[in-house]
Write a protein that holds these residues in place. Structure first.
Motif, mmCIF file in Angstrom:
data_model
loop_
_atom_site.group_PDB
_atom_site.id
_atom_site.type_symbol
_atom_site.label_atom_id
_atom_site.label_comp_id
_atom_site.label_asym_id
_atom_site.label_seq_id
_atom_site.Cartn_x
_atom_site.Cartn_y
_atom_site.Cartn_z
ATOM 1 N N THR A 40 0.835 -1.202 0.000
ATOM 2 C CA THR A 40 0.000 0.000 0.000
ATOM 3 C C THR A 40 0.866 1.247 0.000
ATOM 4 O O THR A 40 0.569 2.232 -0.694
ATOM 5 C CB THR A 40 -0.946 0.008 1.222
ATOM 6 O OG1 THR A 40 -1.797 -1.129 1.165
ATOM 7 C CG2 THR A 40 -1.797 1.274 1.248
ATOM 8 N N LEU A 41 1.951 1.212 0.759
ATOM 9 C CA LEU A 41 2.889 2.333 0.785
ATOM 10 C C LEU A 41 3.445 2.589 -0.609
ATOM 11 O O LEU A 41 3.540 3.743 -1.056
ATOM 12 C CB LEU A 41 4.018 2.022 1.770
ATOM 13 C CG LEU A 41 4.913 3.184 2.210
ATOM 14 C CD1 LEU A 41 4.130 4.179 3.052
ATOM 15 C CD2 LEU A 41 6.112 2.653 2.999
ATOM 16 N N ALA A 42 3.793 1.522 -1.309
ATOM 17 C CA ALA A 42 4.305 1.649 -2.676
ATOM 18 C C ALA A 42 3.239 2.197 -3.615
ATOM 19 O O ALA A 42 3.527 3.019 -4.498
ATOM 20 C CB ALA A 42 4.811 0.298 -3.170
ATOM 21 N N GLN A 43 2.006 1.746 -3.428
ATOM 22 C CA GLN A 43 0.904 2.199 -4.275
ATOM 23 C C GLN A 43 0.607 3.681 -4.052
ATOM 24 O O GLN A 43 0.297 4.413 -4.990
ATOM 25 C CB GLN A 43 -0.346 1.370 -3.990
ATOM 26 C CG GLN A 43 -1.525 1.649 -4.919
ATOM 27 C CD GLN A 43 -2.715 0.765 -4.605
ATOM 28 O OE1 GLN A 43 -2.870 0.293 -3.486
ATOM 29 N NE2 GLN A 43 -3.564 0.539 -5.598
ATOM 30 N N GLN A 44 0.709 4.112 -2.815
ATOM 31 C CA GLN A 44 0.431 5.506 -2.486
ATOM 32 C C GLN A 44 1.616 6.417 -2.756
ATOM 33 O O GLN A 44 1.468 7.638 -2.759
ATOM 34 C CB GLN A 44 0.026 5.616 -1.017
ATOM 35 C CG GLN A 44 -1.293 4.929 -0.681
ATOM 36 C CD GLN A 44 -1.598 4.934 0.804
ATOM 37 O OE1 GLN A 44 -0.715 5.201 1.634
ATOM 38 N NE2 GLN A 44 -2.845 4.649 1.151
ATOM 39 N N GLY A 45 2.770 5.824 -2.957
ATOM 40 C CA GLY A 45 3.978 6.605 -3.187
ATOM 41 C C GLY A 45 4.695 6.185 -4.450
ATOM 42 O O GLY A 45 4.088 5.775 -5.432
ATOM 43 N N THR A 46 6.022 6.275 -4.409
ATOM 44 C CA THR A 46 6.870 5.979 -5.560
ATOM 45 C C THR A 46 7.868 4.889 -5.187
ATOM 46 O O THR A 46 8.410 4.883 -4.084
ATOM 47 C CB THR A 46 7.613 7.250 -6.015
ATOM 48 O OG1 THR A 46 6.655 8.173 -6.550
ATOM 49 C CG2 THR A 46 8.662 6.950 -7.076
ATOM 50 N N ARG A 47 8.082 3.996 -6.132
ATOM 51 C CA ARG A 47 8.921 2.819 -5.875
ATOM 52 C C ARG A 47 10.100 2.812 -6.842
ATOM 53 O O ARG A 47 9.931 3.009 -8.040
ATOM 54 C CB ARG A 47 8.057 1.561 -6.058
ATOM 55 C CG ARG A 47 8.752 0.245 -5.844
ATOM 56 C CD ARG A 47 7.697 -0.880 -5.795
ATOM 57 N NE ARG A 47 6.942 -0.986 -7.033
ATOM 58 C CZ ARG A 47 7.241 -1.809 -8.046
ATOM 59 N NH1 ARG A 47 8.295 -2.603 -7.952
ATOM 60 N NH2 ARG A 47 6.502 -1.850 -9.127
ATOM 61 N N PHE A 48 11.295 2.575 -6.305
ATOM 62 C CA PHE A 48 12.489 2.367 -7.128
ATOM 63 C C PHE A 48 12.795 0.872 -7.120
ATOM 64 O O PHE A 48 12.953 0.268 -6.057
ATOM 65 C CB PHE A 48 13.666 3.178 -6.597
ATOM 66 C CG PHE A 48 13.610 4.628 -6.992
ATOM 67 C CD1 PHE A 48 14.397 5.118 -8.024
ATOM 68 C CD2 PHE A 48 12.738 5.502 -6.353
ATOM 69 C CE1 PHE A 48 14.338 6.457 -8.399
ATOM 70 C CE2 PHE A 48 12.666 6.841 -6.710
ATOM 71 C CZ PHE A 48 13.463 7.325 -7.740
ATOM 72 N N THR A 49 12.876 0.292 -8.296
ATOM 73 C CA THR A 49 12.997 -1.161 -8.410
ATOM 74 C C THR A 49 14.437 -1.660 -8.376
ATOM 75 O O THR A 49 14.665 -2.844 -8.156
ATOM 76 C CB THR A 49 12.349 -1.653 -9.711
ATOM 77 O OG1 THR A 49 13.008 -1.037 -10.834
ATOM 78 C CG2 THR A 49 10.870 -1.311 -9.752
ATOM 79 N N HIS A 50 15.400 -0.769 -8.585
ATOM 80 C CA HIS A 50 16.795 -1.190 -8.679
ATOM 81 C C HIS A 50 17.667 -0.361 -7.724
ATOM 82 O O HIS A 50 18.464 0.485 -8.141
ATOM 83 C CB HIS A 50 17.311 -1.070 -10.105
ATOM 84 C CG HIS A 50 16.720 -2.067 -11.048
ATOM 85 N ND1 HIS A 50 15.399 -2.038 -11.439
ATOM 86 C CD2 HIS A 50 17.259 -3.159 -11.661
ATOM 87 C CE1 HIS A 50 15.159 -3.047 -12.261
ATOM 88 N NE2 HIS A 50 16.265 -3.738 -12.408
ATOM 89 N N ALA A 51 17.479 -0.628 -6.427
ATOM 90 C CA ALA A 51 18.274 0.039 -5.390
ATOM 91 C C ALA A 51 19.310 -0.948 -4.862
ATOM 92 O O ALA A 51 18.959 -2.039 -4.406
ATOM 93 C CB ALA A 51 17.365 0.519 -4.259
ATOM 94 N N TYR A 52 20.579 -0.570 -4.911
ATOM 95 C CA TYR A 52 21.685 -1.487 -4.652
ATOM 96 C C TYR A 52 22.527 -1.068 -3.451
ATOM 97 O O TYR A 52 22.717 0.125 -3.186
ATOM 98 C CB TYR A 52 22.613 -1.553 -5.866
ATOM 99 C CG TYR A 52 21.999 -2.216 -7.074
ATOM 100 C CD1 TYR A 52 22.206 -3.564 -7.334
ATOM 101 C CD2 TYR A 52 21.210 -1.480 -7.966
ATOM 102 C CE1 TYR A 52 21.649 -4.170 -8.451
ATOM 103 C CE2 TYR A 52 20.650 -2.079 -9.084
ATOM 104 C CZ TYR A 52 20.869 -3.425 -9.316
ATOM 105 O OH TYR A 52 20.300 -4.032 -10.414
ATOM 106 N N ASN A 53 23.050 -2.075 -2.767
ATOM 107 C CA ASN A 53 24.128 -1.858 -1.814
ATOM 108 C C ASN A 53 25.444 -2.177 -2.521
ATOM 109 O O ASN A 53 25.528 -3.160 -3.258
ATOM 110 C CB ASN A 53 23.971 -2.770 -0.597
ATOM 111 C CG ASN A 53 25.045 -2.532 0.439
ATOM 112 O OD1 ASN A 53 25.353 -1.405 0.767
ATOM 113 N ND2 ASN A 53 25.626 -3.600 0.943
ATOM 114 N N SER A 54 26.459 -1.352 -2.298
ATOM 115 C CA SER A 54 27.706 -1.535 -3.052
ATOM 116 C C SER A 54 28.654 -2.546 -2.438
ATOM 117 O O SER A 54 29.703 -2.816 -3.019
ATOM 118 C CB SER A 54 28.423 -0.186 -3.227
ATOM 119 O OG SER A 54 28.614 0.441 -1.983
#
Length: 477
Positions: free
Chosen positions: A54-68
């Protein structure tokens, strides 16, 4: 009469100006070991995560977030050190001790919460710290309000090398007698939600904007949660990651033989053990989801939701059976990537971006939204410009490293993984092979692509001051 009307207009204008200038409150939620592919909103149709979805639906989602990556086997500490300092991997490694953090950041008012203080925010912390050798004094010296400081992970008896097919399972993820998340009598995630609700109640009575930083230990192992969450999943409905690997063929050259994370399931792997571990992993994720929901409900109850920016991510992902691996100390997508969701004032609803980012962009994005100073040393970019203008999206290369054992570089279409010890290369076409199954490094049709990725990896290693390039020794564990 005209003078009276003028005063009213001035008063109304001042209200409008004050409202426009009002800074958003911040709720920053960081989970642990949460793979990007274990949320419904990220395409998993088995795991139940209604709150985060629901949080994603109400907001914006980044699908490719990485830890280096990490300079030590425990990857949480490097990830969280980068989040607090804004430094990229090897720069963060050089200043990761408690003494260095105090001298180079806290004393100079450069720690993340201190930068928020400078922008007028009151800061709150509870949960997993795991920075500077878990030095709790760093927390108290950098946050205004602190409740529970948790260690890097809860220790639970009997949670390793199980279950074994045909043998009784000594472990029960719902039984407090094993300790772990139940140490102290109440599940740590529930305590953290309680702390978040307490913070919100306190902050609602104050005039200053707030930043609440809640750090869950879950869904890190031990994979413990109450029975009602275990009951959400039937073992036969849990999918074994395909293709099934009884053992990863590169385990030793990856530096993972005998690694603690890899001992959470027996070796060689069995489909039964992976199903059980994933069932418990999903149950713990659902339990975490419910606790996040309690905190979000508190924002609503105190009338703060409309002016609170919520940012949710994790410190990295987790294999939990993919590629025959159980941990996160590898360069595959399931372990490098984490969920990354933002919702709040001026954030569009239902938007999705596949532009690659480092998950530590959460720090810079929050500073940006708060109008806080962003020091020159901060290596991560705010995502607000991309959200406001999608044309700014770029296919920037993403770098990854683990000790001196693994290196990685990826673009939107290709990934190169290199194991320096035995000079092994893995080349994947991420568009045709998103599960990273077929190694193309020996395929002559991809020779030019392999060479281009080698050059890109070398460039990234140079720019990151990689110890394999600078010949600088790795930091002490």
């Amino acid at each position: 009469m005209k003078a009276h009307l003028s005063l009213i207009l001035v008063w109304l204008l001042s209200l409008t100006t004050n409202h426009a200038a009002q800074k958003p409150n911040i709720l920053f939620i960081l989970t642990d070991d949460h793979a990007y592919n274990t949320l419904g909103s990220y395409g998993n149709n088995v795991v139940k995560t209604p709150v985060m979805d629901t949080l994603a639906q109400q907001g914006t989602r980044f699908t490719h977030a990485y830890n280096s990556g990490a300079w030590r086997s425990g990857m949480c500490l490097p990830s969280r050190t980068m989040m607090m300092t804004g430094l990229q991997l090897w720069d963060a490694a050089d200043t990761a001790s408690s003494k260095d953090l105090r001298e180079n950041f806290i004393s100079k008012q450069l720690f993340f919460p201190q930068l928020m203080n400078q922008a007028g925010y009151e800061t709150y912390f509870s949960g997993k710290w795991h920075i500077g050798n878990n030095d709790s004094s760093l927390v108290h010296d950098s946050f205004d309000n602190v409740i529970n400081i948790r260690p890097n992970m809860p220790s639970a008896k009997g949670s390793y090398n199980r279950p074994k097919p045909g043998k009784p399972d000594p472990w029960d993820p719902t039984d407090p007698k094993f300790g772990g998340f139940y140490k102290g009598g109440k599940h740590w995630s529930e305590v953290l939600a309680d702390d978040g609700i307490t913070f919100i109640k306190q902050a609602s009575k104050k005039k200053r904007p707030f930043m609440i930083y809640l750090c869950f230990n879950a869904p890190h192992d031990p994979r413990q949660s109450p029975q009602q969450y275990q009951d959400l999943y039937k073992l036969e409905d849990i999918q074994v990651p395909q293709p099934f690997y009884p053992q990863n063929p590169h385990l030793e050259t990856m530096g993972l033989k005998g690694m603690r994370d890899e001992k959470t399931a027996p070796m060689p792997r069995s489909e039964y053990a992976l199903r059980v571990n994933r069932k418990e992993y999903y149950a713990l994720i659902s339990h975490t989801d419910a606790q996040i929901g309690r905190v979000l409900n508190a924002l609503d109850a105190h009338g703060l939701a409309s002016n609170t920016l919520v940012v949710l991510t994790s410190d990295h992902g987790l294999a939990c059976g993919h590629h025959g691996l159980m941990g996160k100390q590898n360069m595959y997508e399931h372990s490098l990537r984490a969920p990354w969701i933002i919702k709040g004032p001026n954030i569009p609803s239902g938007k999705t971006f596949d532009t690659p980012i480092y998950l530590q962009s959460a720090m810079t994005t929050i500073l940006d939204a708060a109008g806080a100073p962003i020091p020159k040393h901060v290596a991560f970019e705010s995502v607000l410009p991309i959200i406001n203008n999608p044309k700014l999206q770029k296919d920037k290369p993403i770098y990854g490293a683990f000790l001196n054992k693994q290196r990685m570089v990826k673009t939107k279409n290709f990934k190169l993984i290199w194991y320096p010890k035995d000079d092994i290369e893995l080349l994947f076409d991420l568009q045709k092979d998103p599960k990273e199954i077929t190694n193309l490094s020996q395929n002559p049709q991809y020779a030019s692509q392999l060479d281009a990725m080698r050059q890109l990896l070398n460039q990234q290693m140079q720019s990151m001051k990689d110890p394999l390039v600078t010949n600088k020794p790795l930091p002490n564990k």
